[in-house]
Design a protein around this motif. Structure first.
Motif, mmCIF file in Angstrom:
data_model
loop_
_atom_site.group_PDB
_atom_site.id
_atom_site.type_symbol
_atom_site.label_atom_id
_atom_site.label_comp_id
_atom_site.label_asym_id
_atom_site.label_seq_id
_atom_site.Cartn_x
_atom_site.Cartn_y
_atom_site.Cartn_z
ATOM 1 N N VAL A 273 0.838 -1.197 0.000
ATOM 2 C CA VAL A 273 0.000 0.000 0.000
ATOM 3 C C VAL A 273 0.875 1.250 0.000
ATOM 4 N N GLY A 274 1.954 1.217 0.775
ATOM 5 C CA GLY A 274 2.867 2.359 0.800
ATOM 6 C C GLY A 274 3.468 2.633 -0.574
ATOM 7 N N ARG A 275 3.857 1.592 -1.286
ATOM 8 C CA ARG A 275 4.412 1.779 -2.630
ATOM 9 C C ARG A 275 3.396 2.447 -3.550
ATOM 10 N N PHE A 276 2.140 1.952 -3.491
ATOM 11 C CA PHE A 276 1.112 2.517 -4.363
ATOM 12 C C PHE A 276 0.858 3.994 -4.038
ATOM 13 N N LEU A 277 0.804 4.320 -2.747
ATOM 14 C CA LEU A 277 0.546 5.712 -2.365
ATOM 15 C C LEU A 277 1.664 6.631 -2.870
ATOM 16 N N ARG A 278 2.900 6.174 -2.762
ATOM 17 C CA ARG A 278 3.995 7.000 -3.258
ATOM 18 C C ARG A 278 3.932 7.144 -4.780
ATOM 19 N N GLU A 279 3.530 6.056 -5.455
ATOM 20 C CA GLU A 279 3.407 6.132 -6.910
ATOM 21 C C GLU A 279 2.294 7.092 -7.325
ATOM 22 N N LEU A 280 1.279 7.209 -6.464
ATOM 23 C CA LEU A 280 0.156 8.097 -6.767
ATOM 24 C C LEU A 280 0.430 9.544 -6.352
ATOM 25 N N SER A 290 0.090 3.288 10.082
ATOM 26 C CA SER A 290 -0.741 2.098 10.276
ATOM 27 C C SER A 290 -1.294 1.602 8.948
ATOM 28 N N LEU A 291 -1.516 0.274 8.875
ATOM 29 C CA LEU A 291 -2.048 -0.322 7.658
ATOM 30 C C LEU A 291 -3.455 0.175 7.366
ATOM 31 N N ASP A 292 -4.295 0.281 8.405
ATOM 32 C CA ASP A 292 -5.671 0.738 8.184
ATOM 33 C C ASP A 292 -5.700 2.136 7.585
ATOM 34 N N GLU A 293 -4.866 3.037 8.116
ATOM 35 C CA GLU A 293 -4.834 4.399 7.592
ATOM 36 C C GLU A 293 -4.299 4.425 6.161
ATOM 37 N N ARG A 294 -3.314 3.623 5.881
ATOM 38 C CA ARG A 294 -2.773 3.555 4.524
ATOM 39 C C ARG A 294 -3.845 3.049 3.546
ATOM 40 N N ALA A 295 -4.548 1.984 3.947
ATOM 41 C CA ALA A 295 -5.573 1.419 3.069
ATOM 42 C C ALA A 295 -6.684 2.421 2.804
ATOM 43 N N ALA A 296 -7.105 3.161 3.857
ATOM 44 C CA ALA A 296 -8.155 4.167 3.679
ATOM 45 C C ALA A 296 -7.698 5.282 2.752
ATOM 46 N N LEU A 297 -6.457 5.709 2.900
ATOM 47 C CA LEU A 297 -5.938 6.771 2.046
ATOM 48 C C LEU A 297 -5.823 6.298 0.594
ATOM 49 N N LEU A 298 -5.430 5.023 0.407
ATOM 50 C CA LEU A 298 -5.347 4.486 -0.948
ATOM 51 C C LEU A 298 -6.720 4.491 -1.610
ATOM 52 N N ARG A 299 -7.751 4.100 -0.854
ATOM 53 C CA ARG A 299 -9.096 4.123 -1.429
ATOM 54 C C ARG A 299 -9.500 5.540 -1.823
ATOM 55 N N SER A 300 -9.114 6.507 -1.014
ATOM 56 C CA SER A 300 -9.434 7.901 -1.340
ATOM 57 C C SER A 300 -8.714 8.337 -2.614
#
Length: 905
Positions: A273-280, A290-300
């Protein structure tokens, strides 16, 4: 019909202005259609009716979509029409409706793509451009006013032909209808992380089409496709290829991560998830901990954007669940060796090895068709050694490309040796062995133990019962371990769903890998003990199947320690369908018998061979019969086991007797009788004598046969062998019948009938056949026909092919004698075919005699003569002097009849 009544009621509601209730009625009518119209009917007479009903269905679907469009229910149209147009790809009107729904939903890019795909399809399949409905729908998309201006899309140039409208235009990602662009969306980068496609991709057309259909966003839920398959089947190659074909659909980009699920260091969901967020576009400091916060941010970050996520080599559902978008505009493509059944909305695509034609096409793309055409006979050999595994085919192709001086024959010869095959299947970082090791290293110790011991079976296919003795654990525990191998895709299920006897298979290359693991990681003592347990279990199950067929533990002599298996769970496998169980497992029985003999488990080997003899004879599996007896015979002779030698000589003699090789059978049976007498085995001696008597009868020595049967009967009574007693009495009756002693035949047959009524076995049907023969000879043809028909049903139910042939012969004989010659010939031809299939020349001779008589009755003298000549030649070939005399007499009688007929004319 009910759907027509609902359609009429819908029209009435529509006329009354009740559009929503009209739509509900139309949907109720559509629900009544399930699958293709009259799919089970192939008769051409019904085709016009089928076509008319299909047209009614198409019209019904069109009415429903039109009404949905009128009501603005665009998402409903999209959801319902995507699978419909996939099922009926050449219908243009529903595609036009779908284009309109996509456009009205703010999905102009999808509408453009659908038009392009349709134009390509019509050109490819029919050679025609899109029709008026599609062109009008496309113009509506082009002129959809404000929506087009919002997306920044541009219509294709006017010079482009109507059936080739161009591609989705470049520019910023579309903003969904009704949503304003946010600063985040307007500045987000467009990721393009897909690995490169392979130019030599070949085959898998259906799989690619499936993924393209499944992954098109069509609603509020996120489409998810999971490609599942063993290592080396090309899951990643397929997924990357399909993803590249979907780039025009997912205009906001594609994300990719290799999760390494089967490796020693898989990528965690937290890291992915961290890799995807940085790519975005997020900086490292902006990514939550936290994983939950990362996942929520990715969905956003993914919300409202058309992005495809390719999650490669997933190890379990926990690894990918946090990566799933929340927006239906995205899609997720997963590859895994494990069936991830808990992922929401997932459609699973099971990937198997390539078909030979697909593997050949792949090899041709790699090596060049000219090189393959130069050695066409070797190509199939190469593909066989690769077992359809795409990775293996790619390795062979790459190696041949790097060695242009090699003929294909050299590569095939190097692969032919199973001991070196995995060594050969490696080239410049590609290696089948390491791919299999990835799956193997993730197994528990018990699963590894079962996996390597499966190589002991010496066969690719097996049933789950073998897992109990191989592991030395209770069956239910062993089944759980087997499921672990299934999850790792080292073992595949090959039986149809719902099968009572589930079958499993090791791919040939996986089996070779398992053998390497066995040689490297299993002490010899533990290996041979597992083999002993497996053979003992096979013996117990074979004994159970034999008892079910014969009605008890009859007609076989066992080793002294036959009851070696104490576990009872596994014994349920052979009860319901003993012959079916045997058919499914005979290869394992044969290989286990051979391996037990090789390891000098001589008692187990000869007992298994002797116990399986009845099953071999029921199905006329002479190769398995001979192989098991010969390898076991070598083992007992090495150990000086004279009792086992006697039992195996009996079995070999019986095999040659069944094949009507009486001169070969007789010395084997007489040697068996002598050995049994020397070791004091009265039951075995009697069994050998009864078979020797049968050979006497077939050789025309009826009196000697009757003498031997009288001699062996007391010992069979002493042993309580009801099946053997019944057979001896039945054969005695048949011999008296052939000698014309009908009263003596009746006495012996009545005693056989009395015994057959006391147990459930195949003798009951055989005795019924003997009674039918005697009844027919005495002239009561109607009663004989009833008995033959009853025996036919019983033998067919039991799977007694020889008995079924005799019953069909009897029916044909009675028909001919009753004047029903045409019907009799049908029965006789069926009997002749069956006699040929079971390789029983004596039965075939009996059929030829009666069939010739039927042709003579109908004045088909040439056909009758040809059949008699064929029978005489067969008598010479198999050495049957008694039968030859009958054919010679019949030919002479036919010649006299023909001469008289000529003189009369």
């Amino acid at each position: 019909m009910e759907f027509r009544a609902l359609q009429a009621e819908s029209r009435a509601h529509l006329d009354a202005g009740k559009e929503h209730s009209a739509l509900s009625l139309l949907k109720s009518a559509i629900v009544l259609w399930r699958g293709p119209v009259l799919a089970d009917l192939t008769c051409q007479v019904w085709q016009p009716e089928i076509r008319r009903l299909e047209e009614e269905y198409f019209a019904l679907r069109e009415q429903c979509s039109n009404l949905q469009l009128r009501l603005g229910l665009y998402e409903e149209v999209i959801t319902e029409l995507f699978p419909f147009v996939a099922q009926y790809p050449l219908l243009e009107r529903p595609r036009a409706q779908l284009m309109r729904a996509l456009s009205e939903s703010g999905r102009q890019a999808d509408a453009f793509q659908l038009y392009q795909d349709t134009a390509d399809l019509l050109d490819r399949e029919l050679g025609v451009p899109p029709g008026e409905d599609l062109r009008r729908a496309f113009q509506l998309v082009l002129t959809s006013g404000g929506e087009l201006r919002d997306t920044g899309a541009r219509p294709p140039a006017a010079s482009v032909p109507a059936r080739s409208p161009g591609t989705v235009p470049d520019g910023p990602a579309p903003v969904r209808k009704g949503t304003a662009p946010t600063p985040e969306n307007s500045t987000a980068r467009i990721p393009s992380q897909l690995p490169g496609d392979v130019e030599e991709f070949a085959g898998r057309e259906e799989e690619v089409a499936f993924l393209r259909t499944v992954l098109i966003p069509s609603g509020t839920t996120v489409p998810v496709a999971i490609v599942v398959g063993p290592g080396g089947t090309g899951k990643t190659t397929l997924a990357v290829h399909a993803a590249h074909q979907l780039r025009k659909v997912f205009t906001d980009g594609q994300l990719y991560v290799n999760l390494g699920g089967m490796s020693k260091s898989p990528v965690s969901a937290h890291e992915a998830v961290g890799r995807f967020l940085r790519e975005l576009g997020l900086s490292g400091s902006a990514v939550p901990d936290s994983l939950d916060e990362r996942a929520a941010l990715l969905r956003s970050r993914l919300a409202g954007r058309r992005i495809l996520l390719l999650l490669d080599n997933a190890g379990d559902a926990r690894q990918i669940t946090p990566l799933l978008p929340g927006s239906g505009s995205c899609a997720v493509l997963v590859t895994s060796r494990i069936r991830l059944t808990t992922v929401p909305n997932a459609r699973i695509l099971e990937l198997d090895v390539l078909e030979p034609s697909q593997a050949g096409a792949l090899l041709g793309r790699l090596v060049g068709e000219e090189r393959l055409a130069a050695e066409p006979d070797v190509v199939s050999e190469l593909l066989h050694y690769c077992g359809g595994l795409p990775l293996a085919v790619r390795i062979v192709g790459a190696k041949l490309v790097s060695r242009p001086h090699w003929p294909l024959r050299r590569a095939a010869d190097r692969l032919a040796d199973e001991r070196r095959r995995l060594d050969e299947l490696t080239h410049e970082g590609l290696e089948v062995r390491s791919t299999l090791e990835l799956s193997h290293q993730g197994l528990s110790p018990r699963a590894r133990r079962l996996f390597r011991r499966l190589a002991l079976l010496g066969t690719a296919d097996f049933a789950e019962w073998v897992c109990e003795p191989l592991l030395g654990e209770a069956l239910w525990r062993a089944e759980d371990v087997l499921e672990e191998l299934l999850d790792a895709r080292l073992v595949d299920v090959v039986s149809p769903p719902g099968s009572s006897d589930v079958r499993y298979r090791l791919h040939d290359l996986v089996r070779l890998f398992a053998w390497e693991c066995l040689a490297d990681g299993e002490p010899n003592g533990e290996r041979t003990e597992a083999l002993r347990r497996a053979t003992a279990t096979a013996l117990a199950l074979t004994d159970l199947a034999h008892r079910e067929v014969c009605g008890g533990d009859f007609t076989v002599v066992h080793a002294l320690d036959v009851r070696l298996v104490t576990a009872t769970d596994v014994l349920r496998y052979a009860i319901v369908d003993p012959l079916g169980w045997y058919e499914q497992n005979r290869t394992i029985l044969t290989t286990l018998c051979a391996q037990a003999a090789e390891h000098d488990y001589d008692e187990l080997a000869w007992d298994l061979a002797a116990t399986a003899r009845c099953l071999f004879s029921m199905r006329f599996h002479f190769d398995d019969w001979q192989r098991t007896h010969e390898v076991a015979l070598a083992a007992v002779r090495r150990q000086g086991n004279r009792r086992g030698e006697a039992a195996l000589l009996l079995g070999l003699g019986d095999m040659h007797l069944t094949r009507r090789h009486c001169h070969v059978a007789m010395p084997l049976l007489e040697r068996s009788a002598r050995l049994f007498a020397e070791v004091g085995e009265r039951h075995g001696h009697a069994l050998a004598l009864r078979k020797a008597a049968s050979a006497d009868r077939l050789l025309g020595r009826a009196k000697k046969a009757l003498t031997r049967w009288r001699e062996c009967l007391p010992a069979l009574v002493e042993a309580g062998d009801l099946e053997a007693q019944t057979q001896v009495l039945r054969w005695t009756s048949q011999t008296h019948l052939e000698l014309g002693a009908y009263d003596e035949a009746d006495v012996a047959l009545r005693e056989a009938e009395r015994l057959a009524a006391s147990f459930q076995g195949r003798s009951s049907a055989q005795v019924r056949l003997a009674r039918a023969d005697l009844t027919a000879v005495r002239g009561d043809l109607d009663r004989a026909r009833e008995l033959y028909a009853s025996a036919w049903e019983a033998t067919t139910h039991l799977g007694d092919l020889s008995g079924s042939c005799v019953a069909m012969l009897g029916l044909g004989t009675v028909d001919v004698r009753s004047g029903r010659t045409a019907q009799g010939r049908d029965h006789l031809e069926a009997a002749r075919t069956l006699a040929h299939e079971i390789q029983d020349p004596l039965l075939e001779l009996e059929v030829l005699l009666v069939l010739a008589s039927a042709h003579r009755t109908e004045a088909r003298l040439a056909e009758a003569e040809a059949l008699l000549m064929e029978g005489a030649a067969l008598c010479h070939r198999i050495g049957a002097p008694a039968q030859l005399m009958r054919f010679t007499a019949a030919l002479a009688e036919l010649s006299d009849y023909t001469s008289v007929a000529r003189e009369t004319r």
